[in-house]
Design an enzyme around this catalytic site. Structure first.
Site, short mmCIF file in Angstrom:
data_model
loop_
_atom_site.label_atom_id
_atom_site.label_comp_id
_atom_site.label_asym_id
_atom_site.label_seq_id
_atom_site.Cartn_x
_atom_site.Cartn_y
_atom_site.Cartn_z
N THR A 13 -26.52 -1.36 30.65
CA THR A 13 -25.16 -1.82 30.99
C THR A 13 -24.29 -1.90 29.73
O THR A 13 -23.08 -1.67 29.81
CB THR A 13 -25.17 -3.19 31.70
OG1 THR A 13 -25.69 -4.18 30.82
CG2 THR A 13 -25.97 -3.14 32.98
N ILE A 93 -38.53 -3.52 17.51
CA ILE A 93 -38.12 -3.94 16.16
C ILE A 93 -38.32 -2.77 15.21
O ILE A 93 -39.33 -2.07 15.26
CB ILE A 93 -38.92 -5.19 15.72
CG1 ILE A 93 -38.45 -6.38 16.58
CG2 ILE A 93 -38.71 -5.49 14.23
CD1 ILE A 93 -39.09 -7.69 16.24
N ASN A 108 -26.41 -4.18 16.23
CA ASN A 108 -27.20 -4.65 17.36
C ASN A 108 -26.41 -5.68 18.15
O ASN A 108 -25.57 -6.38 17.59
CB ASN A 108 -28.49 -5.30 16.85
CG ASN A 108 -29.40 -5.80 17.97
OD1 ASN A 108 -29.60 -5.11 18.98
ND2 ASN A 108 -29.94 -7.00 17.81
N HIS A 110 -27.26 -9.06 20.27
CA HIS A 110 -28.32 -10.01 20.60
C HIS A 110 -27.74 -11.04 21.58
O HIS A 110 -26.67 -11.60 21.32
CB HIS A 110 -28.85 -10.72 19.35
CG HIS A 110 -29.95 -11.69 19.69
ND1 HIS A 110 -31.22 -11.28 20.02
CD2 HIS A 110 -29.94 -13.05 19.81
CE1 HIS A 110 -31.96 -12.34 20.32
NE2 HIS A 110 -31.21 -13.42 20.20
C1 GAR Z 1 -28.76 -7.23 26.84
O1 GAR Z 1 -28.53 -8.55 27.26
C2 GAR Z 1 -28.98 -7.21 25.34
O2 GAR Z 1 -28.19 -8.13 24.65
C3 GAR Z 1 -30.43 -7.58 25.24
O3 GAR Z 1 -31.05 -6.95 26.35
C4 GAR Z 1 -30.10 -6.71 27.38
C5 GAR Z 1 -30.07 -5.23 27.66
O4 GAR Z 1 -29.27 -4.92 28.75
N1 GAR Z 1 -30.98 -7.15 23.99
C6 GAR Z 1 -31.99 -7.78 23.39
O5 GAR Z 1 -32.55 -8.75 23.84
C7 GAR Z 1 -32.41 -7.16 22.06
N2 GAR Z 1 -33.12 -8.11 21.28
P1 GAR Z 1 -28.71 -3.44 29.01
O6 GAR Z 1 -29.87 -2.46 28.90
O7 GAR Z 1 -28.19 -3.53 30.42
O8 GAR Z 1 -27.61 -3.17 28.01
#
Ligand code: GAR
Length: 209
Positions: A13, A93, A108, A110
């Site tokens: 997303t 990582i 990134n 987070h």
């Molecule tokens: C998002 O909330 C992102 O911030 C998090 O995973 C989700 C991915 O959603 N990332 C982490 O936790 C990285 N450490 P998406 O695939 O729908 O963008």
């Protein structure tokens, strides 16, 4: 025009938010040229294809350690001539062999307010579960540069949302994505591509217009 490579692992997303802003002309000075996934079945790959963006898959499970994976990924980033690397829901990582090769060129997102609820083991819904377990009253997301330590690079932007009494990890994740991640990540990318982020004493600052 800066060449942007986006790394993904899941639903994508955040990738979609970047591509939507790009299609509206809001990523100034840069263009997403390639999406690389650590997961062959990530829906993010479909989102890239729907936008005619080149995709590559480098499965994390094919590598026994992070150093070897990072070396293989570095080869791809060099081949793709990346000027900016964006981790958009990338769940691996990265080793310093990669982060040292792209200093202040990897961004990134987070899903919490760093330095809280971050570092190894804090990813995806686990972050939001930890926030609810602690009982903090606000959470949010952080856009930051990536260095050799997990979630420890210079912070570019942060945004905050309220935590509600009846939140689940899923409802909190959705509120943070909608209100913070999908807005700030494309904005930070556009600022980077216009050279509007400077570094001083290891900290990131957005240049005033
Ligand atoms: C998002 O909330 C992102 O911030 C998090 O995973 C989700 C991915 O959603 N990332 C982490 O936790 C990285 N450490 P998406 O695939 O729908 O963008």
């Amino acid at each position: 025009m800066k060449n942007i490579v986006v790394l993904v692992s899941g639903g994508g997303t955040n990738l979609q938010a970047i591509l939507d802003e790009q299609n509206k002309g809001n990523i100034v000075g840069g263009k997403v040229s390639c999406v690389v996934s650590s997961n062959p079945t990530a829906y993010a790959l479909q989102r890239a294809k729907d936008n005619n963006i080149n995709t590559r898959v480098l499965p994390r499970k094919d590598f026994s350690n992070s150093t070897d994976y990072s070396k293989a990924l570095l080869d791809i980033l060099n081949e793709e001539r990346a000027d900016l690397v964006v981790l958009a829901g990338f769940m691996t990582i990265l080793d310093e062999v990669l982060t040292n090769a792209y200093p202040y060129k990897i961004i990134n997102v987070h899903p919490a307010l760093i330095p809280s609820f971050c570092g190894e083991g804090y990813y995806g819904l686990k972050v939001h579960q930890a926030v609810l377990d602690y009982g903090v009253k606000v959470s949010g997301a952080t856009i930051h540069f990536v260095n050799e330590k997990a979630d420890a690079g210079a912070i570019i932007m942060q945004g905050v949302v309220d935590v509600k009494n009846d939140d689940t990890p899923q409802t909190l994740q959705r509120r943070i994505m909608e209100n913070v991640e999908w807005k700030l990540l494309p904005k930070a990318i556009s600022l980077f591509c216009q050279d509007k982020i400077t570094i001083k004493d290891g900290k990131a600052y957005i240049v005033n217009n």
